[in-house]
Enzyme design. Structure first.
Site, PDB file in Angstrom:
ATOM      1  N   SER A   3       6.651  32.978 -61.810  1.00 55.66           N
ATOM      2  CA  SER A   3       6.829  32.061 -60.690  1.00 55.66           C
ATOM      3  C   SER A   3       8.198  32.235 -60.035  1.00 55.66           C
ATOM      4  CB  SER A   3       6.680  30.618 -61.158  1.00 55.66           C
ATOM      5  OG  SER A   3       7.802  30.231 -61.938  1.00 55.66           O
TER       6      SER A   3
ATOM      7  N   GLU B 120       9.144  40.185 -60.026  1.00 57.19           N
ATOM      8  CA  GLU B 120       7.890  40.238 -59.266  1.00 57.19           C
ATOM      9  C   GLU B 120       7.368  38.816 -59.267  1.00 57.19           C
ATOM     10  OE1 GLU B 120       4.673  39.882 -57.870  1.00 57.19           O
ATOM     11  OE2 GLU B 120       3.828  40.620 -59.751  1.00 57.19           O
TER      12      GLU B 120
ATOM     13  N   CYS C  89      -1.114  37.717 -58.132  1.00 55.38           N
ATOM     14  CA  CYS C  89       0.041  37.577 -57.225  1.00 55.38           C
ATOM     15  C   CYS C  89      -0.306  37.953 -55.797  1.00 55.38           C
ATOM     16  CB  CYS C  89       1.206  38.434 -57.720  1.00 55.38           C
ATOM     17  SG  CYS C  89       1.864  37.905 -59.313  1.00 55.38           S
TER      18      CYS C  89
ATOM     19  N   GLU D 172       2.345  29.106 -52.972  1.00 51.72           N
ATOM     20  CA  GLU D 172       1.360  29.953 -53.659  1.00 51.72           C
ATOM     21  C   GLU D 172       0.439  29.069 -54.487  1.00 51.72           C
ATOM     22  OE1 GLU D 172       1.354  33.958 -56.400  1.00 51.72           O
ATOM     23  OE2 GLU D 172       2.753  32.359 -56.936  1.00 51.72           O
TER      24      GLU D 172
END
Length: 472
Positions: free
Chosen positions: A227, A246, A280, A374
């Site tokens: 996260s 990432e 992701c 997200e």
């Protein structure tokens, strides 16, 4: 009960974590968890092991990684069953992850054998006459790898494979919800010929185990997938050590006026809902040209309704459980909030424990949480646009920038999107969820720093040393 691998041996730490099925809550297994003291033992062991790892030849590193690839293929079905049991991923996708991971280790093996440097033309400078030299890459030392639950095999491989290829020692901290796959990885790496000192496996909370890795001066690099909040915390605590992150995204797909709708729809269904949207680069936003909106919308919603939702052990399942009920409830709450703000549900929206139906929202805006943040769940928002310039601006109006996709049959439109979209990767006539493991992968803005893919991760996991020999 599974043990941890610390300082060259399997260790019973005296305390355990339950690993439960996200689908039905049943106990899959238990695994030991590490204390701060045990984590520090692992760090010290890895620090000593870097002297062993850096002396492995390119041939030795390549052979270990080739062996690992073969062993994963040998045990592919067993590994897939472990992933499905602990992560709730559809069995078909778990099998695919195992196959990809075998290929990923092959790519890492290839890169291990060609890791080198380059001659420097010193005499291109007036002061460089009669000087010869080069630069060469050397292992960074100890790599701390912190990995997420959603790809418990392949995202570990994206860190462990390049670290071995580069000649580094590794401390692996997998997600506490999916550590069993990591145990299998360590077992196979040892069988593949990795020196026992070359890897340590620790499991535990981020506040204890994770912070110890991030803050230790004996770890030279931390590579993290997870996260944005945790990534930013790691960046703040890591000090001068190298960090690659990432992080998240709210990936967009653009369906332009000249797109092949029949081709785009099935790709967008998989891109939005595979692994219950816990990817992701899962499609969270679909922007459709106003002249094709109804055509795409109707075909897409029908396809989502026809997709299989349920038990991940069923090979036909596209959407299974989310990783836990807390995450499923959060995603559901974002959907409800969007509806209160004017969005409408075209299909889905209902939840039972960890099972959130594949959900398509219309009439959403970029100000809504379900667009802005997200969601990391089986929810996608579909919206109209008028011009390519408008939709590019709307895609870019985001704190994230990992990957985007555009469906168009016009090469000029494709290159406009390639040049103007503020993301790390643009997929033309494919979903933004597309990834092959040898490509450079990473994002802009809050999506992270650095790049993965074996060749590119190895660059992150090595240090350049420059050599000059004065022949005067």
């Amino acid at each position: 009960m599974k043990k941890l691998f610390i300082d060259g041996k399997w260790v019973d730490t005296g305390q355990t974590i339950d690993v439960n099925s996200p689908f039905d809550g049943s106990l899959v297994d238990t695994i030991c968890s590490a204390t701060l003291e045990q984590t520090e033992v692992a760090i010290e062991a890895a620090f000593k092991a870097k002297e062993v790892m850096k002396k492995l030849t390119a041939a030795q590193r390549g052979k270990i990684l080739d062996n690992m690839s073969a062993l994963i293929l040998r045990d592919q079905e067993e590994i897939a069953q472990i992933i499905t049991a602990e992560a709730g991923k559809g069995l078909t996708f778990s099998r695919g992850e195992a196959g990809r991971t075998a290929e990923n280790f092959k790519f890492a093996a290839d890169e291990a054998r060609r890791l080198g440097g380059e001659l420097v033309p010193y005499d291109a400078s007036e002061s460089g006459a009669n000087r010869f030299g080069y630069y060469k890459r050397y292992p960074i030392g100890v790599v701390g790898a912190i990995t997420p639950f959603n790809f418990p095999l392949n995202l570990v491989a994206h860190k462990v494979g390049p670290a071995i290829a580069a000649g580094n020692a590794i401390i692996l901290k997998p997600a506490s919800s999916t550590p069993l796959t990591a145990v299998k990885i360590v077992e196979l790496l040892l069988e593949a010929g990795l020196p026992e000192c070359g890897i340590n496996l620790v499991v535990g909370s981020g506040t204890i185990v994770g912070n110890a890795l991030v803050e230790s001066d004996k770890i030279n690099m931390v590579t993290f997938t997870g996260s944005p909040a945790v990534g930013l915390d790691i960046k703040a605590k890591a000090g001068i050590k190298k960090v690659t992150l990432e992080l998240g995204s709210n990936s967009a797909a653009i369906i332009h006026e000249d797109a092949d709708i029949k081709y785009a729809v099935p790709k967008c269904v998989v891109g939005a809902f595979a692994n219950s949207g816990q990817v992701c680069i899962s499609i969270q936003r679909i922007y459709i040209h106003e002249n094709r909106y109804d055509e795409f919308r109707n075909m897409f919603v029908d396809a989502v309704k026809a997709s299989t939702f349920g038990n991940p052990s069923d090979t036909k399942t596209l959407v299974g459980p989310m990783i836990d009920e807390k995450e499923a409830a959060r995603a559901e709450s974002w959907v409800k909030e969007a509806v209160e703000q004017g969005a409408t549900i075209a299909t889905g929206g209902k939840r039972t424990t960890t099972m959130l139906e594949p959900t398509v929202l219309e009439n959403t805006t970029e100000k809504m949480t379900v667009i802005r943040e997200e969601i990391f769940g089986p929810v996608v928002c579909i919206m109209k646009y008028k011009t390519l310039d408008e939709v590019i601006a709307r895609v870019n109006d985001s704190q994230f920038g990992l990957q985007a996709g555009i469906f168009t049959n016009n090469i000029q439109n494709a290159f406009t999107a390639i040049d103007e979209l503020e993301v790390g990767g643009v997929m033309v006539n494919d979903m933004p969820t597309f990834r092959v493991d040898q490509m450079p992968y990473g994002g802009l803005k809050l999506s992270g720093t650095g790049r993965e893919g074996p060749k590119f991760a190895i660059e992150e996991m090595t240090e350049l040393k420059t050599v000059m020999i004065n022949l005067n």
